[in-house]
Design a protein around this motif. Structure first.
Motif, mmCIF file in Angstrom:
data_model
loop_
_atom_site.group_PDB
_atom_site.id
_atom_site.type_symbol
_atom_site.label_atom_id
_atom_site.label_comp_id
_atom_site.label_asym_id
_atom_site.label_seq_id
_atom_site.Cartn_x
_atom_site.Cartn_y
_atom_site.Cartn_z
ATOM 1 N N TYR A 1 0.820 -1.394 -0.044
ATOM 2 C CA TYR A 1 0.021 0.148 -0.108
ATOM 3 C C TYR A 1 1.036 1.171 0.161
ATOM 4 O O TYR A 1 0.570 2.234 -0.685
ATOM 5 C CB TYR A 1 -0.884 0.199 1.335
ATOM 6 N N ALA A 2 1.897 1.383 0.771
ATOM 7 C CA ALA A 2 2.787 2.529 0.783
ATOM 8 C C ALA A 2 3.487 2.709 -0.429
ATOM 9 O O ALA A 2 3.477 3.734 -1.193
ATOM 10 C CB ALA A 2 3.956 2.289 1.981
ATOM 11 N N GLU A 3 3.884 1.661 -1.181
ATOM 12 C CA GLU A 3 4.499 1.422 -2.376
ATOM 13 C C GLU A 3 3.351 2.089 -3.794
ATOM 14 O O GLU A 3 3.860 3.008 -4.343
ATOM 15 C CB GLU A 3 5.073 0.371 -2.912
ATOM 16 N N LYS A 4 2.068 1.535 -3.370
ATOM 17 C CA LYS A 4 1.089 2.192 -4.325
ATOM 18 C C LYS A 4 0.918 3.548 -4.265
ATOM 19 O O LYS A 4 0.658 4.305 -4.993
ATOM 20 C CB LYS A 4 -0.136 1.215 -3.967
ATOM 21 N N ARG A 5 0.660 4.097 -2.602
ATOM 22 C CA ARG A 5 0.524 5.484 -2.755
ATOM 23 C C ARG A 5 1.808 5.958 -3.105
ATOM 24 O O ARG A 5 1.474 7.640 -3.799
ATOM 25 C CB ARG A 5 0.346 5.782 -1.185
ATOM 26 N N TYR A 6 2.703 5.895 -2.993
ATOM 27 C CA TYR A 6 4.066 6.344 -3.594
ATOM 28 C C TYR A 6 4.059 6.602 -5.182
ATOM 29 O O TYR A 6 4.086 7.583 -5.779
ATOM 30 C CB TYR A 6 5.343 5.891 -3.144
ATOM 31 N N GLN A 7 3.558 5.413 -5.664
ATOM 32 C CA GLN A 7 3.430 5.438 -7.261
ATOM 33 C C GLN A 7 2.295 6.278 -7.638
ATOM 34 O O GLN A 7 2.309 7.218 -8.636
ATOM 35 C CB GLN A 7 3.398 3.961 -7.761
ATOM 36 N N ASP A 8 1.198 6.308 -7.005
ATOM 37 C CA ASP A 8 0.123 7.238 -7.280
ATOM 38 C C ASP A 8 0.407 8.661 -7.192
ATOM 39 O O ASP A 8 0.027 9.618 -7.955
ATOM 40 C CB ASP A 8 -1.245 6.793 -6.343
ATOM 41 N N GLY A 9 1.147 8.922 -6.101
ATOM 42 C CA GLY A 9 1.843 10.421 -5.970
ATOM 43 C C GLY A 9 2.604 10.849 -7.253
ATOM 44 O O GLY A 9 2.422 11.896 -7.677
ATOM 45 N N LEU A 10 3.343 9.931 -7.612
ATOM 46 C CA LEU A 10 4.363 10.465 -8.635
ATOM 47 C C LEU A 10 3.359 10.610 -10.015
ATOM 48 O O LEU A 10 3.858 11.404 -10.721
ATOM 49 C CB LEU A 10 5.266 9.150 -8.954
ATOM 50 N N ALA A 11 2.489 9.448 -10.249
ATOM 51 C CA ALA A 11 1.393 9.652 -11.427
ATOM 52 C C ALA A 11 0.778 10.914 -11.252
ATOM 53 O O ALA A 11 0.581 11.578 -12.221
ATOM 54 C CB ALA A 11 0.639 8.546 -11.280
ATOM 55 N N GLU A 12 0.276 11.418 -10.184
ATOM 56 C CA GLU A 12 -0.469 12.615 -9.704
ATOM 57 C C GLU A 12 0.291 13.859 -10.370
ATOM 58 O O GLU A 12 -0.101 14.724 -10.741
ATOM 59 C CB GLU A 12 -1.079 12.735 -8.593
ATOM 60 N N GLY A 13 1.549 13.654 -9.685
ATOM 61 C CA GLY A 13 2.481 14.929 -10.067
ATOM 62 C C GLY A 13 2.914 15.037 -11.508
ATOM 63 O O GLY A 13 2.835 16.245 -12.001
#
Length: 264
Positions: free
Chosen positions: A237-249
């Motif tokens: 989940y932490a990795e997913k949230r990190y990747q989601d943050g990158l994608a949103e950026g």
């Protein structure tokens, strides 16, 4: 040697009982708990009809085989070990509780005939009677220490009977191996560092507290597997949230400017 008491070598001895009903009730208590040898010493005004009535049909075999004796010494002659019940404590007497006595009789009963002696209802066993015995047992009570004779017989027979039951081996689950625990701790330390729960400069300081906590719990292998599954899910989940943050950026940087041209 068996770790169970041998009830076939146990006898109940009633010394000078005053009430025939108590003899019958004692026989019934014995029969309930699998003890069949009853010896009665010089009973007072014996009435076998009242004995039989109180014993009921269930204990008729115990009543039919009662051995009568004129003296306690005569009654105890065949026995290799004799335990006497007493309500009197103190002095130099070493007195055991019923459970302790039952445990002591386990090894003795396999090679010896054992007698458990009860005194008369109004005054128990005399000092002279007690000198014929190897050990003393007392049934703990509250303020009123006098028990009915048949009740006392039931308490002791119960303790002897429960000592015959096979000792249940305590359930011992497979605990987690050192390899499994170390894998869990490594995985846990990694994810706690990644989510900034512990100081990456000195993670072992906090991990020692966590290790001590889990050590007290004596984790089973299955429980370690569950914890590692939770750690994997937290990590995912932490990795997913990190990747989601990158994608949103990245998506934000591609938004068109106010003039309609896309962001560089």
């Amino acid at each position: 040697m068996s770790h169970k008491i041998c009830l076939d070598n146990i006898a109940i001895v009633l010394n000078q009982p005053r009430f025939s009903e108590n003899i019958g009730a004692a026989a019934r208590a014995m029969r309930n708990m699998g003890i069949r040898e009853l010896v009665v010493v010089h009973p007072y005004k014996l009435d076998m009809e009242r004995v039989t009535r109180m014993a009921t049909h269930a204990a008729s075999d115990v009543v039919a085989d009662i051995r009568f004796a004129d003296t306690l010494q005569e009654a105890l002659a065949p026995f290799g070990f004799v335990a006497a019940t007493t309500a009197r404590l103190g002095g130099q007497r070493v007195v055991h509780t019923p459970p302790v006595m039952a445990q002591k009789l386990i090894p003795v009963s396999h090679e010896n005939r054992v007698a458990l002696v009860f005194g008369r209802e109004d005054r128990g066993l005399s000092n002279e009677d007690l000198r014929l015995c190897h050990a003393l047992v007392n049934i703990p009570t509250d303020e009123f220490s006098s028990l009915n004779l048949a009740q006392a017989v039931m308490v002791m027979c119960y303790e002897l009977y429960t000592a015959t039951l096979s000792e249940k081996r305590p359930f011992s689950p497979r605990l987690a191996s050192r390899y499994e625990l170390d894998g869990m701790y490594d995985q846990l330390k990694d994810v706690l560092i990644r989510i900034s729960y512990v100081n990456p400069e000195n993670p072992d300081y906090w991990m020692n507290h966590i290790r001590n906590f889990f050590t007290r719990l004596r984790l089973r292998a299955r429980e370690v597997s569950i914890i590692r599954g939770l750690i994997r899910q937290v990590n995912w989940y932490a990795e997913k949230r990190y990747q989601d943050g990158l994608a949103e950026g990245k998506a934000a940087t591609k938004q068109p400017k106010e003039d309609g041209t896309p962001q560089p």
